[in-house]
Structure formats: C-alpha cells, structure tokens
Design a protein around this motif. Sequence first.
Motif, PDB file in Angstrom:
ATOM      1  N   UNK A   1      58.555  18.933 -18.605  1.00 22.65           N
ATOM      2  CA  UNK A   1      59.905  19.030 -19.152  1.00 22.65           C
ATOM      3  C   UNK A   1      60.024  20.350 -19.888  1.00 22.65           C
ATOM      4  N   UNK A   2      61.262  20.736 -20.173  1.00 22.58           N
ATOM      5  CA  UNK A   2      61.500  22.067 -20.734  1.00 22.58           C
ATOM      6  C   UNK A   2      60.900  22.214 -22.130  1.00 22.58           C
ATOM      7  N   UNK A   3      61.061  21.203 -22.970  1.00 26.69           N
ATOM      8  CA  UNK A   3      60.539  21.316 -24.338  1.00 26.69           C
ATOM      9  C   UNK A   3      59.027  21.523 -24.330  1.00 26.69           C
ATOM     10  N   UNK A   4      58.323  20.781 -23.499  1.00 26.61           N
ATOM     11  CA  UNK A   4      56.868  20.934 -23.411  1.00 26.61           C
ATOM     12  C   UNK A   4      56.499  22.274 -22.803  1.00 26.61           C
ATOM     13  N   UNK A   5      57.299  22.742 -21.824  1.00 27.03           N
ATOM     14  CA  UNK A   5      57.035  24.035 -21.192  1.00 27.03           C
ATOM     15  C   UNK A   5      57.165  25.162 -22.209  1.00 27.03           C
ATOM     16  N   UNK A   6      58.221  25.122 -23.034  1.00 27.90           N
ATOM     17  CA  UNK A   6      58.408  26.156 -24.062  1.00 27.90           C
ATOM     18  C   UNK A   6      57.285  26.085 -25.092  1.00 27.90           C
ATOM     19  N   UNK A   7      56.924  24.883 -25.493  1.00 25.36           N
ATOM     20  CA  UNK A   7      55.860  24.727 -26.492  1.00 25.36           C
ATOM     21  C   UNK A   7      54.534  25.283 -25.987  1.00 25.36           C
TER      22      UNK A   7
END
Length: 787
Positions: free
Chosen positions: A481-487
């Motif tokens: 997911x995007x949040x995990x990818x950014x993190x």
Amino acid sequence: MTLGKRALILIFPVVLAGYLLAAVSVHVTQSRSIRALEHAKLSQRLEHAAAVFQNEIGRSKGFLNALLNSNSLRQYISETDRNYRANALGVRLQESVKSLSDDPMGYVSLAILTSDLQSEYYFENSWDPFAEIDEAQLNLSRRLIREEKLADWTYLSDAGQKARIVYSYFLDPVTFTRPLPSKKSGALLIQVAIQPDRFLDMQETLKQEYGADVVLQPWPLAVTDDLSASVHLGPSLYATLTVSSDHFDQLMAQQKLLLALGAVAMSLFSIWLIIVLIRRFITDPIATLDANVMAVMVGAHDEIRNMAEKGEIGRLTENIRELHRQSEQSLKLVQRSSWTDTLTGISNRGHFNAVAAGIVREAIVSGEKCSLLFIDIDNFKFVNDKHGHEIGDELLKTLATRIAMNVEAITERRGQKPAILARLSGDEFAVLVRSRPGDGTVREVSAAILALFEDGFEVSGKSYPVTASIGAAICPDDATNLAELISNADAAMYQAKTSGKNRSSRFSRALHDKRTRLRQIQDELRSLDPDEQFHLVYMPIVNTDGRVTGCEALLRWYSPVLGNVTPDEFVPIAESSGLFTKIDWWVINQAMSDCRQLKALFGPDTILAINISSAELHSKAIADYFSDCLNRHGLQPQSIEIELTETFAVKFSDQLRRNIDELRQKGFRLSIDDFGAGYTSVQQIIEYTADTIKLDRALVSNLTASQSLPVLRALIALCHAKDVAVVGEGVDTPEKLSMLTAAGCDLFQGYLISKPLPLEDLGIWALTRTARYGNEKDDRKNQQAIA
C-alpha cells in the motif's frame, strides 16, 4: 407564514423539551454521583473506624506483650508466698498495668486465671476498687480453655457492660512461654482488656451524623440498593451501617428545586434570544438578500437594492440552485489549483497521494510493479539560513524543473508511462516510476538525480553545497500500500543519508528487520518491569598481586519477547527516548543491595563500580538518589565508585559540574570510563578530577599490539602525576597483562581474570580463586623453605 413565525412554532417546544430533558439528565447523573460520593464517604468513614479498631487491637496486644516481658508479672507468677504476692507484688503489678496506658483515666484491666477458672489476680483501672472479672469475660475464658487456641482477641460489647477488647494468652508458669497444646491444662490464662474509646467515639459520631446505629455482626453486609457499607473488623466481626433513604432524599430535594427553576428560566431566555438572533441575522437579511439577488439576476437592476417580493422561500431555493452551479465550477478551479505545489508548480502531497494510491492498487491487481524514489536534499537548511529563503525557494524550483526534465526524458526514451513527481514537504520530493522489473529504470533515474549534485547544485550561475539522499522501495516487493511504500522508501533514504549522503539506497528486509527490532526494543523498554527482566553481572578488578579490589556492575536484559538484548542495542535507544532514568535508578539500587555480598566475598575494602549514562549526569536528582540508596542499604560512600564515560566532558554544563562536585563532597569515588575512545584530551585529564582512569580496551589492544610500552608508561605516569589510579580494561591475554604491569598500571580487568558473572557464580569463582592462590602461596613458601 414568515420564517420568524415558523421558527417560533418549531423551536419553542424543542428548546423547552431539551432543557427539561437536560435537567432530568443532570438530576439523574448528579443523583448517582452524589449517591456514589456519599457511599464512598460512608465507606471511608467505616474504613477509618476499622483502622482505629485495629489500632486498639494492636494496643491491647502491645499491653499484653509488655506485661509478659516485665519482671513484675514474672515475679508475681513465680512467687509461692500468696500473702507476699497478693500485697507487695500485686501492688507492683498494678502499677505496671497503670503505666502501660497513656491516659491515666483510660480503662485497662489484667486478669490471671487458672485452667479451672480460678482468679489468681484481677485489676482494672476504674473508679471501682473492688471490681471483679465479670461474667462475659468468664464465659470467654471458658470457651478459650475448651478450644485449641493459645492466643486470641475478642470484642465484648454485651448490653449493660463496657465494650472492650480482650486479648487472651495462655502462659506456662514454669517456662514463662506459650505451652504446648497438650500442657494447656496446667497453663495460666492471661487476659488484658482495654476499652476502645476512639472507636466508640467514632461509632457515636456516625450515629449522630447518619441517624443510624453502627451494627456489629458476624457477617458482612448483603448487597442492597440502600446507602450502606460494611467493613471487616476481625474474624467473624463486621461493622455495618445502613443509612435511611430519607437522609439521601434531603440532600437531593434542594437540587431538584434548583434544576427545575433553572430549566424554566433558561428555556425562556434561550427562546427569546434565539428569536431575536434569527430575526436579526437570518430572516430579515434573507428576505432582503433574496429580493436584491433576484433583481440583479433577472437584469432588472444593475446593482442590488431592496424590492418587495413574496414567496421568499421559493425564490431563495432557485437562487441557491444557481449559486450551487456556480460553486461547482469554482470548486473545480480550486481543486485543480490545490493539487499543484504553489512554489515549484509540480504536484503536491495531496495530489500525489490520490494518484499514487491508484497506481499502487493497479500494480498489485495487474501483477506489475512500480517504484517510489524518496528524495531528501542534504544541507538545504544551511543554504536557507546562510543565503536566505529566496535563494532556498529558487533552489527548490530549479531542482523540481531539472528532476522533471530528467525523469521525463528517461521514461519517454524507454517507452514507459509518465512518472509522478511531487514535492511532499519542505525539501522532500517523491518520484513514482511505473517500470518493468529489472529494466534499470530506477537505477538510471537515481543516477540522473544524483548527477545534478556532483559539483554542488548550480542556481543562477552560483553553486551551493547541497546533495541528495535517495531511498527506493518497490511495490509489491517491499510494500502493498502507498503508506507502507512511502515509509519504507523514507527508511531507505535515511540509510543512504547515514552512509555518507549524495547516494541512493534500496529498501531491504534487513533494514525493515532492524527498524522493527528498534521499535520493539523501545516498546518493551516503555512497559517492562526492571525487577522481572533486568539482572546484574559483576566483573572483578584485581591489583598487581591478583587480589580483588573491586567489581564493576554490568546490566543485562533478557526479554521474554526479544530474548537477550545487548547493552549496545538498548542503551542508545533508552538514552534517545528518555527512558534511561528508570534503568539507571534500578541499576544503582540493585547494585548497592548486592554490595554487602561482594564485600563478604572479597573483603570490606571492596569497591563497587556503577556506570550511569551521560544524560543522567545532568539530572538534579542524581546526587540525592545516590545518597538515598546509600542510606537504605547501609553503605559508606567510599565503597561506591561512579563510572562516567569520557563523553561526559564534551558538554560540561554548569549543572553537570554541580552534580559531580556534590557527589565528590558526599564522599563518592569517581572514575572516567573508556578513556582513549576518542574524546578525552590531556587538558580534560588535568581539568576534571577523578579517582580512577579506566583505559579503554581498544586503546589497550592498540598499544600492546604495537609494543608501545614507552607511550603506555607515559600515559600512566601522567595519570599518576594527577594522583589517579589506572585500570587496564580488556586484559584477555597474558601478554597484555605483562605489558600493562611493566608500564605501571595499578589495576586490571578482563576475560583473562574473569568474565562478567552473576552474584552466585561470582561466589564460586571467588572460592576457586582463593583455593588456587592459597595453593600457589603454599608452594612458594615450600620452595623458599627448601632454598
């Protein structure tokens, strides 16, 4: 019907009902709260009475123990001459009984009975000089003689008699101790009775306050809805107080009246105020605005002015529809501008999150991949502060343009979908690339961005010393997911930054595991109980003769969740998150509690070395806590050596100086640990007084490996010139020990001597070492005798 009338008809009953409902709710809530408060107050009063009662029990027991330990009672029982015992010793025993009471008028009695209930002696401190033991106490004595108990207390409160606490004790008249149960028939029954005046006074006070008697009964209070409480006084004895409902009703009567009056008054005032405000700010302006807007919209007038029109609600509805259509057009324009970063002209965080989230979902569904590059500009704050925000803004705009040009050129040349470029915040940018796995796009984009900073970043003909740190994460390999990818990309960026900056780093499972473990360690540190998971080990310190002169306390942590956690792992986390105070204070207290055992193993002059963190040295409470622990465990301050890492001298604040001076004034020893690890200078050795310098193991290894005996001698001689003892750490080979000894080192510590051991194993080590050195000593004596 006008809006004003509609509002009055609709709002008045609603407001009135609302206030009435609120008043009822407040009444119910406060009734419960007051009842709960009264119940808690009642329980507290009874608990206080119970505490006073227990104190009276303790007082009666104390009287009996005092008499049992007195010579007067012993002489009275031992005397065989009945006349002498009754006259002389009886008077002395009577004076002993009187002396036990702080109140000369307070009731206290002493009875000595045989197993067949013959009264050997009875005295009570009352106005009746001919007082005798009453029937209630005799019945109690009969029961106690029949039972197996050898000591007991009883509360006697029969009608018509004094309420009193009777403490009974069977005494062997020969041994003057408690008899065996089988010898109970030949024992004397000693009874001390006192009147619990404070408890009786509190009982009377509760009766007057609540209008109900405090009932003493052998069972607790049954659960009821009444205002009542029960407290345990002793075996089969409970004090119970049940308050009449009239008492609570009286408390609530005034509240009901005030709430009713308040609800009516607030309803009338609110209705009046609402009508005035609606008329002033809603109905009149809406009517006027409706007429004016309609006139302008139909082209009847060029400007808004008052016109008398009927049916304002219908016309206002049409106007609102028109305004809504216009608002929708305006909203689209605002939304389009809200997706663009105002400074750089590229997408902002909101637009990036919306678009990138869709791309990530598509990649997961279709089985394709996308890569996120998280870009952070190193030293950007320096440029902003030194050259001003205008230069900083110009740098960001130029950077955004150049990144966009490079990324667009790469994706077009490779025939790929356009990448998404956005400014997330400040000097942070993100590039989402939709590329095939292993085609080199991410590597090429990262290299192109880093190439922009090879010789500094040029803006308007001038170069600025900024670089870039890039972290890359791939979906779905690294995140789903995007949040995990950014993190994860952000974590990889920090990895690149710590590796030297102006480079890129790919997120890896090892990096994820490291972050996870660091987070787990921090979570465990916040919630753990040090007594359950921490333990101390001790590493001996010996002198040149091999005698143990001290031990260093070292902290070990075994977590049920994480297993063994080394100090190198959790100490930096604890210091950075402010959790080390709890750890330091536990270590100080636990080490001092073990100090007596260490002295028992190695002698009374054994010194206990305790490490504390540099951050804790700045705490105002550290010196007082050391003193409190010292007093708690009955130690001398000269037995405790506080080890300070050499980094304490880097930021030597006034508070730190005061703390160190206070510790030295209290008598504690101080040592500088890890000397030579990279911070301590010769000037610091001269300036900061200490009792001991501990040479770092790395320094010892380097000097002994290079055979730098003159350097080592000079270093130790400098310490000796300051009257400071020197401890060589890391002594793990005979060669190191020999060289440190030759250089004049005073004390030694290392695995050649002993590894860190728990206190139990340290005792075994001490016995083994004592036996071995004793045999060696005997061998030397024998050799000398032969010679």
